[in-house]
Design an enzyme around this catalytic site. Structure first.
Site, PDB file in Angstrom:
ATOM      1  N   LYS A   8       0.740  -1.557   0.032  1.00 20.55           N
ATOM      2  CA  LYS A   8      -0.163   0.109  -0.086  1.00 20.55           C
ATOM      3  C   LYS A   8       0.840   1.321  -0.069  1.00 20.55           C
ATOM      4  O   LYS A   8       1.767   1.527   0.884  1.00 20.55           O
ATOM      5  CB  LYS A   8      -0.856   0.262   0.888  1.00 20.55           C
ATOM      6  CG  LYS A   8      -1.711   1.057   1.217  1.00 20.55           C
ATOM      7  CD  LYS A   8      -3.183   0.924   2.497  1.00 20.55           C
ATOM      8  CE  LYS A   8      -3.934   2.397   2.463  1.00 20.55           C
ATOM      9  NZ  LYS A   8      -4.477   1.745   3.800  1.00 20.55           N
TER      10      LYS A   8
ATOM     11  N   SER B 150      -9.786   2.179   3.231  1.00 25.33           N
ATOM     12  CA  SER B 150      -8.706   3.100   2.351  1.00 25.33           C
ATOM     13  C   SER B 150      -7.724   1.863   1.724  1.00 25.33           C
ATOM     14  O   SER B 150      -6.444   2.174   0.929  1.00 25.33           O
ATOM     15  CB  SER B 150      -7.706   3.557   3.063  1.00 25.33           C
ATOM     16  OG  SER B 150      -6.919   3.341   3.398  1.00 25.33           O
TER      17      SER B 150
ATOM     18  N   SER C 224      -9.678  -0.189   7.065  1.00 23.27           N
ATOM     19  CA  SER C 224      -9.200  -0.396   6.119  1.00 23.27           C
ATOM     20  C   SER C 224      -8.961  -0.942   5.193  1.00 23.27           C
ATOM     21  O   SER C 224      -7.816  -1.211   4.255  1.00 23.27           O
ATOM     22  CB  SER C 224      -7.622   1.329   5.923  1.00 23.27           C
ATOM     23  OG  SER C 224      -8.774   2.569   6.289  1.00 23.27           O
TER      24      SER C 224
END
Lengths: 481, 476
Positions: free
Chosen positions: A73, A148, A172
């Site tokens: 990420k 996210s 997330s």
């Protein structure tokens, strides 16, 4: 068996036996990325050359992760790869160091293929807040992948990588895992070093793993845990972690079902699928115990105050002085206003404003102070519950993946998506997301298993047994079949 | 109307640790070092980096807290102090706010009216910011200093004149140097002051409205700024006005304070607990270890010097003003010299030589052992005092052994009575008028004759024997 169907252990075996080279494996996934990325937009940065060179030089016969590709990420720092955290304000930034957790994976021989899309600074539940475009859910490209860590979840679900790292401040990792039909762990706070993770809500941030199965999560998780001298909040793992009394069944395991997580407003199919999964647990020998986590309803306001307050300070460093293009202006204050005003996205600005307000003189006690008290009460809810049960089963989110733009003008309705995941962050306890079914629109449904601090191994045991008896985790979207 | 000033001081002390407070970067000389040479991802606030507390900085702070008689708190909390400025890379300063490391201490100062206790409210750890340099069309940021450990020591408003504030500050500097936690080099900005001053009509209790003058880098400017504020505020009140609660700066050239910002522009720092750092815990064992390593402090040393060495208060004060000087003194005494003589030699000749050449006690070539030997050469009558001064000058230059210098240069004192008697005879023969004058009752002439004989002996005659021989021949 084909590569796309192999577990990490299977991949490792093919590599060890010489049946396949690490460069071939990496090439396979790079090709999958090449084929599907236009549709999915999971990546912010793909580095074929770097990945193939790493794969070529991977020499670590004793590591279960040697030569296995992974996506990271974009809120995590990798030396030599740009890090934007999904924000314009970090466009072009090259960190000169690698996050501790990522470094451990690289040391174990993992091959980083690139950086995945995220809501700007991990603030969001859909990746719609990324400055670099939304990621599409591989199950239905009109829908969000969650967020996210939506880029990481979509990349795994689409078969672009076997495993990916995410971060989880309020859900997330778990929520996008649920939306994309894969498994994801948000560990105990402090169990994995945060050094090198761009901070959002520092007291809530955890680095997590997303993979197709619990079995695939385990070796990656195990490699990353432990005290890091660079993170004062990191903690050593217990020498003998809690495990199931019986590795073959759930006999003697007490699973709590909190009434506050099965309330009106939750999509009917979601509640139904989670209840069915709980029935499965019962069949496997678990004792199902109704419990209460009475302060659950206060988690959303408490979370959005605390996370935003911390974020308002964490993002102050992006002031145009050191990163990105500075906006020219006559006064210093205007340099700040214009640079930040122009380069931060709406949601980030909203949370900075919210957090700044909550910490302001005259408001601190009513907002920040009160939220800290609520946090203590929520933590106690969990402490009480874990005297009665070994794990708590709930839905991950009230709904399955929604359509892109569905919450467009209504941030509050988006915040409600986090209601079942926030409490684990506030309490610092681990949460594991598992796929447990599909809704009428054929979108995946996820269940969350929460445990007491440092009980990840126990949650993994439960998840592994569940996944041995069920096949939800083996379902793949059409593009990955 | 007559006003009584009420003054409190905040003193920012750089702790002389080797590395910064939250990262491994070395602490470099802020004046000499090339800009941005001691900077890493942590102290330049790159995203993802985290602070880790330097234990040495905590120990230095504990030393100061203990020396000031503070309570060292078993748990203290770091907080974020939020404000934007280009020299503050994180956009917040990590400091301690509600729960500082050290609380409730005190310091004794000497004032015109005798000794006085100044209470210390608290001492807390924080990080320094970087440095901005403004050049034509640009401002340059140097982060060498960003993250250097600071201790902020806050007094109660217990001082009532600029002189008292100065005494407090000077005392504090002496203690810091003793503790080895700060060099005391004011010109390098390692100690900085903020003065809170208010005035109230003499005889009243209620505190006046105070102003805060920031960034005072010397004792002198601190004293001047306080005096300036006392005068300014008194005038405002005399004219029937009200003092504004403002934050001020000090214009060194004009010798005036000026308003930096008013109350309405006061920063809201939005302090909150630093989530990246767990509470700082100091257990008994750690506290004991630090306490055991504390050196004797100036005040205690002063009293011991009076008691053990029977020094005058003046000598004792001069000798304890610097730890290295005090240690030099004691070592010289331990080498067998009489304390009073050591004090005289040090405060007289030795300090004079050090002043002339601008070297410190740590750098001089005269070892305590050599000084002790020199002193015993005098007390044993081997050389006289004037010769000894010459020898000291020689040791100061060359670092040679005093005995060797005396021998090599033939400076040993002459104690041969016959030889001295000869010098006396020749002087008496050469000055019949002065001898007559002496014998007629002008006894003072004897001293002049003494000098003449000593000159004849090239200064090396034992003065006692010389005087005896002279009187024998004059009176005999």
């Amino acid at each position: 068996m084909k590569i796309k169907d192999l577990s990490l252990a299977g991949l490792k075996e093919s590599l060890s036996s010489g049946e396949m080279k690490s460069t071939e494996l990496t090439r396979f996934y790079l090709d999958c990325i090449g084929e599907r990325e236009t549709d999915v937009n999971a990546f912010l940065h793909i580095d074929e050359k770097y990945a193939l060179a790493k794969a070529n030089s991977a020499n670590c016969p004793n590591s279960p992760l040697c030569g296995i590709p992974i996506a990271i990420k974009d809120v995590l720092m990798v030396d030599g790869m740009p890090a934007t955290a999904g924000s314009k304000i970090l466009e072009g930034y090259m960190p000169p160091f690698t996050a501790t957790a990522v470094k451990k994976l690289e040391d174990a021989g993992m091959v980083i293929v690139g950086k995945t899309n995220t809501d700007e600074f991990a603030m969001g539940s859909s990746t719609e807040n990324s400055a670099y475009g939304v990621t599409h859910n591989p199950w239905n490209l009109d829908r969000v992948p969650g967020g996210s860590s939506g880029g990481s979840a979509a990349a795994v679900a689409a078969g672009m990588v076997p495993v990916a790292l995410g971060s989880d401040t309020g859900g997330s990792v778990r929520q996008p895992a649920s939306y994309c039909g894969i498994s994801g762990i948000k560990p105990t706070y402090g169990r994995i070093s945060r050094y090198g993770l761009s901070a959002y809500g520092s007291s809530l941030d955890s680095i997590g793993v997303l993979a197709r199965s619990v079995a695939d999560i385990i070796p990656v998780f195990k490699t990353m845990v432990g005290k890091d001298p660079l993170d004062a909040t990191s903690v050593e793992s217990p020498t003998t972690p809690r495990r199931l009394p019986d590795a073959e069944s759930l006999k003697g395991t007490r699973i709590g079902v909190p009434k506050e997580y099965f309330v009106e407003g939750t999509q009917v199919e979601v509640a139904g699928a989670v209840r069915e999964a709980i029935q499965e647990f019962k069949k496997m020998g678990a004792e199902i115990i109704p419990i209460s986590l009475p302060h659950t309803e206060y988690a959303i306001p408490a979370y959005y105050i605390l996370a935003s307050a911390e974020a308002s300070a964490n993002l102050a460093r992006f002031d145009g002085i050191r990163y990105t293009q500075r906006e020219g202006a006559d006064t210093l204050a205007e340099v700040y206003n214009q640079t930040r005003g122009k380069l931060f996205g709406e949601e980030v600005k909203r949370r900075i404003m919210l957090g700044t307000y909550a910490l302001s003189a005259g408001y601190y006690d009513a907002f920040y102070g009160q939220a800290q008290k609520v946090r203590t009460l929520i933590r106690r809810d969990f402490e009480d519950a874990f005297t009665k049960v070994d794990a708590i089963a709930t839905p991950v989110a009230p709904t399955t993946a929604f359509k892109i733009g569905a919450h467009g003008d209504d941030p509050l309705s988006m915040y409600l998506e986090d209601i079942f995941t926030l409490p684990a962050n506030l309490a610092g306890v681990p949460g594991l997301a598992l796929p447990v079914g599909f809704d009428d629109a054929n979108m995946p449904i996820g269940m969350q298993l929460m445990g007491t601090r440092f009980s990840e191994e126990l949650l993994f045991d439960i998840g592994k047994i569940y996944q041995r008896e069920t096949s939800w985790h083996e379902m793949k979207p059409k593009m990955a079949r | 109307m007559k006003y009584e000033p009420v003054i409190g001081l905040e003193v920012h002390v750089e702790l002389a640790t080797e590395s910064k407070i939250f990262c491994g970067c070395p602490v470099v000389d802020s004046v000499e070092a090339e800009p941005n040479i001691a900077v890493c991802p942590v102290c330049s606030a790159m995203p993802g980096t985290l602070p880790v507390v330097n234990e040495r900085a905590v120990e230095y702070a504990m030393r100061v807290g203990m020396a000031l008689g503070c309570k060292i708190e078993p748990v203290s909390i770091f907080a974020r102090k939020n404000y934007f400025y280009p020299d503050l890379p994180k956009g917040y300063q990590i400091s301690q706010f509600e729960e500082p490391l050290a609380t409730n201490g005190e310091m004794l100062i000497e004032t015109e009216d005798g000794e006085k206790v100044i209470r210390v409210l608290r001492a807390h750890l924080e990080e320094d910011a970087g440095k901005l340099t403004h050049v034509e069309g640009a401002s340059l940021v140097d982060l060498n200093r960003a993250g250097v450990p600071l201790l902020e020591i806050v007094s109660q408003p217990d001082m009532h004149s600029a002189a008292e504030a100065r005494a407090y500050a000077e005392n504090l500097r002496e203690i810091l140097r003793y503790l080895g936690v700060n060099s005391g080099d004011m010109e390098k900005g390692v100690i900085r002051f903020e003065a809170n001053t208010s005035v109230r009509p003499v005889g009243t209790e209620k505190l006046g409205i105070r102003t805060e003058v920031k960034n005072l880098n010397s004792f002198r400017s601190m004293e001047d700024a306080i005096n300036c504020e006392i005068a300014r505020q008194s005038k405002v009140l005399d004219e029937g006005g009200e003092v504004d609660q403002v934050t001020m700066g000090w214009d060194e050239e004009k010798g005036q304070t000026y308003v930096m910002r008013g109350k309405e522009d006061a920063h809201d720092y939005r302090y909150f607990p630093e989530p990246d750092l767990p509470p700082l815990k100091v257990d008994d064992a750690w506290r004991k270890r630090v306490r055991a390593d504390l050196p004797e402090l100036p005040r205690a040393k002063f009293e011991r010097f009076l008691a053990d060495f029977k020094l005058s208060e003046y000598d004792a004060k001069v000798l304890v003003s610097d730890r290295a000087i005090a240690e030099y003194f004691e070592e010289t005494v331990n080498n067998g010299a009489k304390p009073k003589a050591v004090a005289n030699w040090m405060t007289g000749e030795l300090f004079a030589l050090m002043n002339q050449t601008e070297v410190s006690i740590d750098e001089i070539k005269v070892t305590p052992k050599a000084l002790a030997e020199l002193i015993s050469l005098v007390s044993e009558g081997k050389i006289n005092k004037n010769t000894a001064k010459e020898v000291l000058g020689e040791i100061f230059k060359s670092g040679k052994n005093p005995q060797a210098i005396v021998e090599k240069k033939g400076l040993a004192q002459v104690s041969d009575t016959a030889l001295i008697s000869g010098f006396v005879s020749s002087v008496i023969n050469a000055h019949p008028d002065e001898v007559t004058s002496y014998r007629s009752g002008k006894t003072g002439v004897a001293n002049w004759l003494f000098g003449q004989v000593m000159r004849e002996a090239r200064g090396r005659a034992n003065p006692q024997i010389l005087r005896e021989e002279l009187m024998k021949q004059l009176d005999g």
